[in-house]
Design an enzyme around this catalytic site. Structure first.
Site, PDB file in Angstrom:
ATOM      1  N   GLY A   1       0.851  -1.197   0.000  1.00 11.12           N
ATOM      2  CA  GLY A   1       0.000   0.000   0.000  1.00 11.12           C
ATOM      3  C   GLY A   1       0.880   1.238   0.000  1.00 11.12           C
TER       4      GLY A   1
ATOM      5  N   GLY B   1       0.463   5.545   0.538  1.00 18.22           N
ATOM      6  CA  GLY B   1      -0.467   6.657   0.772  1.00 18.22           C
ATOM      7  C   GLY B   1       0.280   7.965   0.624  1.00 18.22           C
ATOM      8  N   GLY B   2      -0.286   9.039   1.147  1.00 16.71           N
ATOM      9  CA  GLY B   2       0.349  10.345   0.993  1.00 16.71           C
ATOM     10  C   GLY B   2       1.707  10.404   1.656  1.00 16.71           C
ATOM     11  CG  PHE B   3       1.777  11.659   5.462  1.00 18.05           C
ATOM     12  CD1 PHE B   3       0.396  11.549   5.572  1.00 18.05           C
ATOM     13  CD2 PHE B   3       2.363  12.902   5.550  1.00 18.05           C
ATOM     14  CE1 PHE B   3      -0.378  12.666   5.809  1.00 18.05           C
ATOM     15  CE2 PHE B   3       1.597  14.035   5.781  1.00 18.05           C
ATOM     16  CZ  PHE B   3       0.217  13.909   5.926  1.00 18.05           C
TER      17      PHE B   3
ATOM     18  CE  LYS C   1       8.647   2.462  -0.508  1.00 17.42           C
ATOM     19  NZ  LYS C   1       9.308   2.387  -1.811  1.00 17.42           N
ATOM     20  CB  VAL C   2       2.200  -0.144   4.110  1.00 19.34           C
ATOM     21  CG1 VAL C   2       2.168  -1.335   5.058  1.00 19.34           C
ATOM     22  CG2 VAL C   2       1.759   1.124   4.836  1.00 19.34           C
TER      23      VAL C   2
ATOM     24  CG  ASP D   1      -8.667  11.530  10.089  1.00 10.93           C
ATOM     25  OD1 ASP D   1      -7.648  11.296   9.411  1.00 10.93           O
ATOM     26  OD2 ASP D   1      -9.804  11.653   9.600  1.00 10.93           O
TER      27      ASP D   1
HETATM   28  O1  LIG Z   1      -0.844  -5.127   7.594  1.00  6.52           O
HETATM   29  C1  LIG Z   1      -1.238  -4.182   6.952  1.00  6.52           C
HETATM   30  N1  LIG Z   1      -1.832  -4.278   5.740  1.00  6.52           N
HETATM   31  C2  LIG Z   1      -2.050  -5.420   5.017  1.00  6.52           C
HETATM   32  C3  LIG Z   1      -1.314  -6.585   5.207  1.00  6.52           C
HETATM   33  C4  LIG Z   1      -1.579  -7.726   4.411  1.00  6.52           C
HETATM   34  C5  LIG Z   1      -2.579  -7.681   3.454  1.00  6.52           C
HETATM   35  C6  LIG Z   1      -3.341  -6.498   3.275  1.00  6.52           C
HETATM   36  C7  LIG Z   1      -3.064  -5.355   4.054  1.00  6.52           C
HETATM   37  C8  LIG Z   1      -4.421  -6.420   2.269  1.00  6.52           C
HETATM   38  C9  LIG Z   1      -3.878  -6.516   0.857  1.00  6.52           C
HETATM   39  N2  LIG Z   1      -3.653  -7.947   0.460  1.00  6.52           N
HETATM   40  C10 LIG Z   1      -2.513  -8.569   1.133  1.00  6.52           C
HETATM   41  C11 LIG Z   1      -2.820  -8.862   2.592  1.00  6.52           C
HETATM   42  C12 LIG Z   1      -1.116  -2.813   7.536  1.00  6.52           C
HETATM   43  C13 LIG Z   1      -0.880  -2.692   8.899  1.00  6.52           C
HETATM   44  C14 LIG Z   1      -0.746  -1.446   9.472  1.00  6.52           C
HETATM   45  C15 LIG Z   1      -0.870  -0.299   8.683  1.00  6.52           C
HETATM   46  C16 LIG Z   1      -0.753   1.015   9.298  1.00  6.52           C
HETATM   47  C17 LIG Z   1      -0.801   1.292  10.640  1.00  6.52           C
HETATM   48  N3  LIG Z   1      -0.659   2.609  10.798  1.00  6.52           N
HETATM   49  N4  LIG Z   1      -0.537   3.169   9.576  1.00  6.52           N
HETATM   50  C18 LIG Z   1      -0.604   2.210   8.652  1.00  6.52           C
HETATM   51  C19 LIG Z   1      -1.109  -0.404   7.316  1.00  6.52           C
HETATM   52  C20 LIG Z   1      -1.241  -1.664   6.735  1.00  6.52           C
HETATM   53  O2  LIG Z   1      -1.487  -1.835   5.400  1.00  6.52           O
HETATM   54  C21 LIG Z   1      -1.812  -0.719   4.584  1.00  6.52           C
HETATM   55  C22 LIG Z   1      -2.697  -1.269   3.498  1.00  6.52           C
HETATM   56  C23 LIG Z   1      -2.103  -1.965   2.476  1.00  6.52           C
HETATM   57  C24 LIG Z   1      -2.925  -2.506   1.469  1.00  6.52           C
HETATM   58  C25 LIG Z   1      -4.322  -2.377   1.542  1.00  6.52           C
HETATM   59  C26 LIG Z   1      -4.877  -1.694   2.638  1.00  6.52           C
HETATM   60  C27 LIG Z   1      -4.055  -1.140   3.620  1.00  6.52           C
END
Ligand SMILES: O=C(Nc1ccc2c(c1)CCNCC2)c1ccc(-c2cn[nH]c2)cc1OCc1ccccc1
Length: 316
Positions: free
Chosen positions: A19, A21-23, A25-26, A130
């Site tokens: 993922g 986002g603005g600030f 990436k994950v 928020d």
């Molecule tokens: O574990 C997190 N996300 C995440 C992990 C695995 C999977 C998915 C999502 C869905 C997409 N398919 C693969 C499975 C995850 C944990 C914490 C945070 C976080 C905590 N404060 N700020 C951010 C953000 C996270 O994600 C962002 C994201 C990525 C893809 C879509 C939706 C969301």
């Protein structure tokens, strides 16, 4: 940042980006010593680190919050990398979209967790400011995890202190907030939580309009009779304490919503201050205090209520 990244690779195997986002990436990652999956949040270069107060606010808040429905921060390196709790269910927002809308029972199951997290952060003197479906992630066991404390407030003067900064998503913003009035963060959080409940049940937002000014007019009008959470007058809005044992939330459940984390549950149970509870726990005397705490943690990890009882009321 590069050497920080190198250091991180000693403890985590980093996998694909999931993922952006603005600030930040994950990326998915695995903590090598435990084998546990985690999320690695990497702040963007230009907006990295301490020159962005939002990042500092978020990290400081997450370090003080430990609750079953708040996303855990495990590790941060100088505000560039954050190692966070793994939430493979993705955003609650996407979950609602793909299911169109939730059944009443499923809404209640999620909403009890939402209220639990809000009650807990308010008890720690934090207002999130928020709250919206995009800020709730689902973990591997259908538990909701609150994220994004970038605009939260921990007013010096405590929870009754009036805030001024207008922030968050307008569709979920309380009337007093969009009017630019001084507002109480926790009371505004209740409004947003009410809008969230509406979105969960109906699959769309109560106050929506492409034209923000028209949306504001709808928010100001309130449009509902006998509302408790999306009550326009902040003084008449229900508090989170009254939400915890609200009849609708109790329907089908025997107990009010548990909002305490293990330490607060223990300090209330033993009638100790939070400070002395933490002190006694940190001694690890392996006496009944250690046993109570570890068994409470075990209950929580098995999704059982984080609750202590004096009598053997748990039955078998
Ligand atoms: O574990 C997190 N996300 C995440 C992990 C695995 C999977 C998915 C999502 C869905 C997409 N398919 C693969 C499975 C995850 C944990 C914490 C945070 C976080 C905590 N404060 N700020 C951010 C953000 C996270 O994600 C962002 C994201 C990525 C893809 C879509 C939706 C969301």
């Amino acid at each position: 940042a590069v050497d920080d990244y190198e250091k991180l690779l000693k403890y985590y195997d980093v996998h694909e980006t999931i993922g952006a986002g603005g600030f930040a990436k994950v990326k998915l990652a695995t903590h090598i010593f435990t084998g546990e999956k985690v999320a690695l949040k990497i702040m963007n270069k230009e907006s990295h680190g301490d020159d962005l107060p939002r990042v500092k606010t978020e990290i400081d808040a997450m370090k003080n919050l430990s609750h079953q429905n708040v996303c855990r921060l495990y590790h941060d390196t100088k505000k560039i990398f954050m190692i966070l709790e793994y939430c493979p269910g993705g955003e609650l927002f996407d979950y609602i979209i793909e299911k169109d809308r939730l059944t009443e029972d499923e809404t209640r199951m999620f909403f009890r967790q939402i209220v639990s997290a809000v009650a807990y952060i308010h008890s720690q003197d934090y207002a999130h400011r928020d709250l919206k479906p995009e800020n709730r992630f689902i973990d591997g066991d259908q538990n909701l995890k609150l994220i994004d404390f970038g605009v939260c407030a921990k007013p010096k003067g405590g929870m009754d202190y009036h805030l001024m900064i207008c922030c968050g998503n307008p569709a979920y913003a309380a009337p007093e907030l969009i009017q630019g009035k001084a507002y109480i963060g926790s009371v505004a959080d209740i409004w947003s939580t009410g809008v969230l409940l509406y979105a969960l049940m109906c699959g769309y937002q109560p106050f929506d309009d492409d034209n923000v000014m028209l949306m504001y007019k709808k928010i100001m009008r309130g449009k509902y009779d006998m509302p408790q959470m999306i009550q326009v007058d902040p003084k008449r809005r229900i508090t989170v304490r009254h939400l915890l044992n609200h009849p609708w939330l109790m329907q089908g459940y025997s107990c009010p919503v548990e909002w305490q984390n293990c330490v607060t549950e223990m300090s209330v149970f033993y009638k100790w201050s939070k400070g002395s509870t933490l002190h006694l726990l940190s001694k690890w005397d392996y006496d009944q205090t250690t046993a109570t705490y570890l068994l409470l943690l075990s209950k929580k990890s098995h999704g059982k209520p984080v609750r202590l009882m004096r009598s053997s009321a748990f039955g078998e």
